[in-house]
Design a protein around this motif. Structure first.
Motif, PDB file in Angstrom:
ATOM      1  N   LYS B 155      -0.511  22.128  -5.603  1.00  0.00           N
ATOM      2  CA  LYS B 155       0.273  22.901  -6.809  1.00  0.00           C
ATOM      3  C   LYS B 155      -0.874  22.560  -7.816  1.00  0.00           C
ATOM      4  CE  LYS B 155       4.248  24.016  -3.293  1.00  0.00           C
ATOM      5  NZ  LYS B 155       5.013  23.437  -2.785  1.00  0.00           N
ATOM      6  N   PRO B 156      -0.337  23.871  -8.521  1.00  0.00           N
ATOM      7  CA  PRO B 156      -0.624  23.701  -9.731  1.00  0.00           C
ATOM      8  C   PRO B 156       0.124  22.366 -10.410  1.00  0.00           C
ATOM      9  CG  PRO B 156       0.352  25.886  -9.067  1.00  0.00           C
ATOM     10  CD  PRO B 156       0.710  25.109  -8.346  1.00  0.00           C
ATOM     11  N   ILE B 161      -7.584  14.210  -8.254  1.00  0.00           N
ATOM     12  CA  ILE B 161      -7.284  12.705  -6.916  1.00  0.00           C
ATOM     13  C   ILE B 161      -6.613  12.379  -6.211  1.00  0.00           C
ATOM     14  CG2 ILE B 161      -6.710  10.653  -7.871  1.00  0.00           C
ATOM     15  CD1 ILE B 161      -9.485  10.173 -10.214  1.00  0.00           C
ATOM     16  N   SER B 162      -5.077  13.984  -6.668  1.00  0.00           N
ATOM     17  CA  SER B 162      -4.081  12.792  -6.061  1.00  0.00           C
ATOM     18  C   SER B 162      -4.492  13.701  -4.853  1.00  0.00           C
ATOM     19  CB  SER B 162      -2.807  13.259  -6.401  1.00  0.00           C
ATOM     20  OG  SER B 162      -2.587  14.565  -6.564  1.00  0.00           O
ATOM     21  N   ILE B 163      -4.963  15.016  -4.744  1.00  0.00           N
ATOM     22  CA  ILE B 163      -4.923  15.588  -3.295  1.00  0.00           C
ATOM     23  C   ILE B 163      -6.225  15.365  -2.419  1.00  0.00           C
ATOM     24  CG2 ILE B 163      -5.773  17.903  -2.981  1.00  0.00           C
ATOM     25  CD1 ILE B 163      -5.141  19.095  -5.629  1.00  0.00           C
ATOM     26  N   SER B 187     -11.964  21.871  -9.329  1.00  0.00           N
ATOM     27  CA  SER B 187     -10.201  23.171  -9.227  1.00  0.00           C
ATOM     28  C   SER B 187     -11.061  23.948 -10.471  1.00  0.00           C
ATOM     29  CB  SER B 187      -9.719  22.019  -9.907  1.00  0.00           C
ATOM     30  OG  SER B 187      -9.691  21.167 -10.769  1.00  0.00           O
ATOM     31  N   GLY B 188     -10.628  24.713 -10.746  1.00  0.00           N
ATOM     32  CA  GLY B 188     -11.446  25.646 -12.242  1.00  0.00           C
ATOM     33  C   GLY B 188     -12.660  25.684 -11.983  1.00  0.00           C
ATOM     34  N   ASN B 205      -2.580  27.209 -12.535  1.00  0.00           N
ATOM     35  CA  ASN B 205      -2.638  28.238 -11.637  1.00  0.00           C
ATOM     36  C   ASN B 205      -3.531  29.449 -12.152  1.00  0.00           C
ATOM     37  OD1 ASN B 205      -0.142  29.871 -11.078  1.00  0.00           O
ATOM     38  ND2 ASN B 205       1.258  29.997 -11.429  1.00  0.00           N
ATOM     39  N   ASN B 206      -3.388  30.529 -11.592  1.00  0.00           N
ATOM     40  CA  ASN B 206      -4.477  31.009 -11.352  1.00  0.00           C
ATOM     41  C   ASN B 206      -5.734  31.022 -11.471  1.00  0.00           C
ATOM     42  OD1 ASN B 206      -2.924  33.409 -11.757  1.00  0.00           O
ATOM     43  ND2 ASN B 206      -1.814  32.668 -12.999  1.00  0.00           N
ATOM     44  N   GLU B 207      -6.507  29.787 -10.587  1.00  0.00           N
ATOM     45  CA  GLU B 207      -7.599  29.767 -10.612  1.00  0.00           C
ATOM     46  C   GLU B 207      -7.915  28.844  -9.067  1.00  0.00           C
ATOM     47  OE1 GLU B 207      -7.842  26.145 -13.729  1.00  0.00           O
ATOM     48  OE2 GLU B 207      -7.258  24.376 -11.924  1.00  0.00           O
TER      49      GLU B 207
END
Lengths: 344, 344
Positions: B155-156, B161-163, B187-188, B205-207
């Motif tokens: 999630k945004p 790293i945490s993911i 990401s992005g 958000n939105n990426e």
């Protein structure tokens, strides 16, 4: 000038001293050390004047975004392009490092006229500088802190694997990227196998445990071993433990710049032999740690290394009684002018 | 006869067919494949009649406790002892595998009269058998199951790293030993770097996000990539995604025993080129998975491999728009007689 640019400049100074025109670098550890770009599959050609990277297409943009002081190319055939540059730039004396090379690549370099020269990057890698020492120190601090939390949780009924996973988790929660090698949790007779593969065995009451662990932090390794007894230790365990403890402390006390690595080994080995257990100390006393968990210098009886300020090494004598138990005590230390700093 | 004993017997059959008296094996992946003893630092000498292991002292008892069909020795100098046995047993035609050898060792073998012979163990390793297929299947199942749990948690506000750490944890909680490679969370714009190093960047958000992950289970690897968009995807993302999706599905649909590996690559590549994005598909279509995360066969335009029943390979085309985003879709599949089984 960043730290990597400085390292490449140091290599260029070495090229001059060694009367070489250039060198190729092909192994991820050396590549990451020299550029900060730690992925595999690319090569460097460092001449006295510049440095070029030859990458697969998929890494080109990535490399360029991270490393701005090396010219980057993505040719169809990386090795052919390296040779073509060597020829067109007339880099007549170009070296490769045999000890870091694969056989097929080494044979290719030789066929194309490159020469073997040992220890060019190793000379730089052995001595750790500011940021590297900080990384090893942090990696050691995280591992030590994790063990303090973990030790009281090592109880009868737990499997070796569950202990291993939990210590990994704790180290990661403190910022480690992961373990620096396959963590060894050896319970009962498993503690007598120096490189035991952590298993589903359950830790029982009144038995020994050996925990050999470490983490990766900013690409640098830590390495610690602790041995202890769950319950009330029998006299034989206490005796062996105190012999190993004394050997380890004596060896650590001898570590300082200028001492021969083999003399550290001799100190620990004599101590254990004098106590009558020489035949059960079946490995060297230590090794360098850094980007790799085992790197130069070696602290064993055949080592030709001299310890120098800035080296980070392990000191880890052990006694292993087959089928019964083993004790190893290991710390990572930083070599200093007049002694050493224990990092773990 | 256990599975490892059978593999050594298979190697002995290959020696006969290849008119060799013996071969040396020195790399941990091949050693583990042939004995089930996965540690490094030892060597095997397999003749047509028997198999001998030469180990450092510290591994001798450990090896003997795990492997009973190989004679085990712990000489002072492993390589000299191997040569001495070759000479005393008159193993005149003894081979080493150049592609798995280090340069210094390969040079040593050549000097001592050993000959180069490619692909001896690779021939066995490429085709997976019963227990190996089960291990890859289990490894893939754990990774797939972990992603199902993880996806809604991406999630945004979370860092890459945490993911990464959480998906590792979930895989371990399902029985994995650890990740099978450095997990990529891009990401992005990071998603446009095929081998992005998972960073402290926060997902917004939105990426787009690209997740390339897998685990190790019973020593075997899994490998999966998923790409998706957090929020409402723009038309360009949807377009690229559907091109990659179609290319991947077409390539997977062509996988079956007897097909040339390069034709799988061509199928995916043509699909992406026809859509006008050929220059942004900057890597091969896939690779074998097994004990190693990248092993034979290669699924790229230069591959000479023919797919055979029992191979486990990835199919993973991608499109990367520098500075914008990337999409890669990857599954691990098992090659069968008339098609393939998607394992992920």
């Amino acid at each position: 000038m960043n730290i990597y640019e400085k390292r490449v400049k140091d290599i260029q100074k070495i090229l001059k001293v060694e009367k070489l025109d250039a060198m190729v670098v092909t192994r991820p550890f050396e590549l990451g050390f020299l550029t900060g770009f730690h992925l595999e599959g690319y090569m460097l050609l460092i001449s006295r004047l510049d440095a070029r990277a030859y990458l697969p297409k998929m890494l080109l943009e990535h490399f360029r975004s991270k490393v701005d002081f090396v010219k980057a190319f993505a040719p169809d055939s990386i090795m052919d392009e390296v040779i073509s540059t060597i020829n067109s730039c007339k880099l007549r004396k170009t070296a490769f490092e045999p000890e870091t090379e694969t056989y097929p690549r080494g044979v290719f370099w030789r066929k194309k006229g490159l020469i073997e020269r040992k220890g060019l990057t190793a000379a730089l890698r052995k001595i750790k500088e500011g940021a590297e020492i900080e990384a090893v120190r942090k990696s050691c601090a995280i591992a030590s802190r994790a063990f303090k939390i973990m030790k009281p949780r090592i109880k009868p009924g737990r499997t070796e694997i569950s202990i291993c996973l939990e210590i990994e988790d704790i180290m990661q929660s403190f910022g480690a990227k992961g373990p620096s090698f396959n963590i060894i949790i050896g319970s009962g007779p498993n503690s007598a196998l120096p490189h035991h593969e952590t298993s589903a065995r359950t830790v029982k009451n009144n038995e020994p445990v050996l925990v050999d662990f470490g983490c990766l932090c900013d690409f640098y390794c830590s390495d610690i071993t602790r041995a202890f007894f769950i319950g009330r230790p029998p006299a034989e365990y206490l005796k062996i433990y105190s012999i190993v403890k004394k050997a380890q402390e004596k060896a650590v006390a001898r570590v300082r710049s200028g001492v021969r690595a083999k003399d550290i080994d001799k100190t620990a080995r004599d101590c254990i032999s004098d106590a009558g257990y020489g035949q059960y100390f079946i490995h060297g006393t230590g090794h360098g740690i850094g980007l790799e968990i085992h790197e130069a210098p070696s602290l064993n009886s055949k080592s030709e290394d001299i310890l120098k300020e800035g080296m980070t090494v392990t000191v880890e004598p052990g006694i292993y009684l087959p089928g019964k138990f083993g004790v190893r005590i290991e710390d990572s230390v930083l070599v200093k002018k007049t002694g050493c700093e224990i990092l773990t």
